[in-house]
Write a protein that holds these residues in place. Structure first.
Motif, mmCIF file in Angstrom:
data_model
loop_
_atom_site.group_PDB
_atom_site.id
_atom_site.type_symbol
_atom_site.label_atom_id
_atom_site.label_comp_id
_atom_site.label_asym_id
_atom_site.label_seq_id
_atom_site.Cartn_x
_atom_site.Cartn_y
_atom_site.Cartn_z
ATOM 1 N N GLU A 44 -30.252 12.742 15.417
ATOM 2 C CA GLU A 44 -30.253 11.315 15.090
ATOM 3 C C GLU A 44 -30.694 10.458 16.274
ATOM 4 O O GLU A 44 -31.529 9.570 16.125
ATOM 5 N N ARG A 75 -27.152 1.509 11.398
ATOM 6 C CA ARG A 75 -27.449 2.814 10.799
ATOM 7 C C ARG A 75 -27.407 2.754 9.290
ATOM 8 O O ARG A 75 -28.226 3.344 8.613
ATOM 9 N N SER A 117 -24.269 3.118 19.639
ATOM 10 C CA SER A 117 -23.074 3.554 18.927
ATOM 11 C C SER A 117 -22.483 2.400 18.093
ATOM 12 O O SER A 117 -22.072 2.602 16.947
ATOM 13 N N TYR A 132 -25.056 4.505 15.141
ATOM 14 C CA TYR A 132 -25.769 5.764 15.377
ATOM 15 C C TYR A 132 -24.869 6.736 16.125
ATOM 16 O O TYR A 132 -24.103 6.342 16.998
ATOM 17 N N ASP A 133 -24.980 7.999 15.775
ATOM 18 C CA ASP A 133 -24.214 9.051 16.441
ATOM 19 C C ASP A 133 -24.991 9.473 17.683
ATOM 20 O O ASP A 133 -25.903 10.293 17.609
ATOM 21 N N TRP A 174 -24.323 11.308 20.015
ATOM 22 C CA TRP A 174 -24.121 12.696 20.448
ATOM 23 C C TRP A 174 -24.780 13.687 19.487
ATOM 24 O O TRP A 174 -24.674 14.895 19.686
ATOM 25 N N GLU A 175 -25.452 13.200 18.459
ATOM 26 C CA GLU A 175 -26.148 14.049 17.496
ATOM 27 C C GLU A 175 -27.651 13.985 17.795
ATOM 28 O O GLU A 175 -28.308 12.981 17.491
#
Length: 158
Positions: free
Chosen positions: A48, A157, A37, A41-42, A44-45
């Motif tokens: 990704e 990211r 994170s 980077y997400d 929770w997605e």
């Protein structure tokens, strides 16, 4: 807040947390996901950050496909693999396992093996699609300098 400050804050959070983390799943939740994170980077997605990723060439072991802990995708293409180990394990003991996943995932250009504190970054500089034996960069979230932060920025990211 800038990237260096984000990593410093993460380090402050992980220092007391790491002593109370036991097992691979706790390491992922308390140490590795916050690190990913912080890189932007997400987590929770699932398009990704894909947990329990099975590559096209994965082999069955004990009746189940071998899975890399996380595959990081950008624009639908897997670019990075992350193999997680328990906080109390030395990450270098698991480089070979990551190497198999790296070979099976052609689009991945970076492989990371980590125990949530030490991160070992690999690529395929010597032979295409074969992970090098030695990491080209190592990062310790509890013991780093400004040069390490500059190198770590390459994995953000953005």
């Amino acid at each position: 807040m800038g990237f260096a400050e984000d990593i410093a804050k993460l380090s402050e959070q992980i220092r007391p947390r790491s002593e109370n983390v036991f097992g691979e799943e706790a390491t992922k939740q308390a140490l590795i996901l916050p690190f990913l994170s912080a890189l932007g980077y997400d987590v929770w997605e699932p398009r990704e950050v894909q947990p329990e990723y099975v590559s096209d060439a994965a082999k069955k072991k004990a009746g189940q496909f071998e899975k890399v802990d996380y595959a990081i995708a950008i624009d639908g293409s897997i670019v990075m693999l992350v193999e997680a180990k328990s906080r109390d394990q030395k990450p270098e003991a698991h480089d070979g396992q990551l190497g198999r996943y790296f070979t099976w995932t052609i689009s991945a250009k970076v492989g990371i093996v980590t125990n949530g504190v030490e991160y070992r970054f690999f690529t395929d500089l010597r032979e295409k699609n074969i992970m090098d034996r030695e990491p080209f960069f190592s990062f310790n979230v509890l013991d780093y300098d400004s040069k390490d932060i500059e190198n770590l920025k390459l994995f953000q990211r953005d």
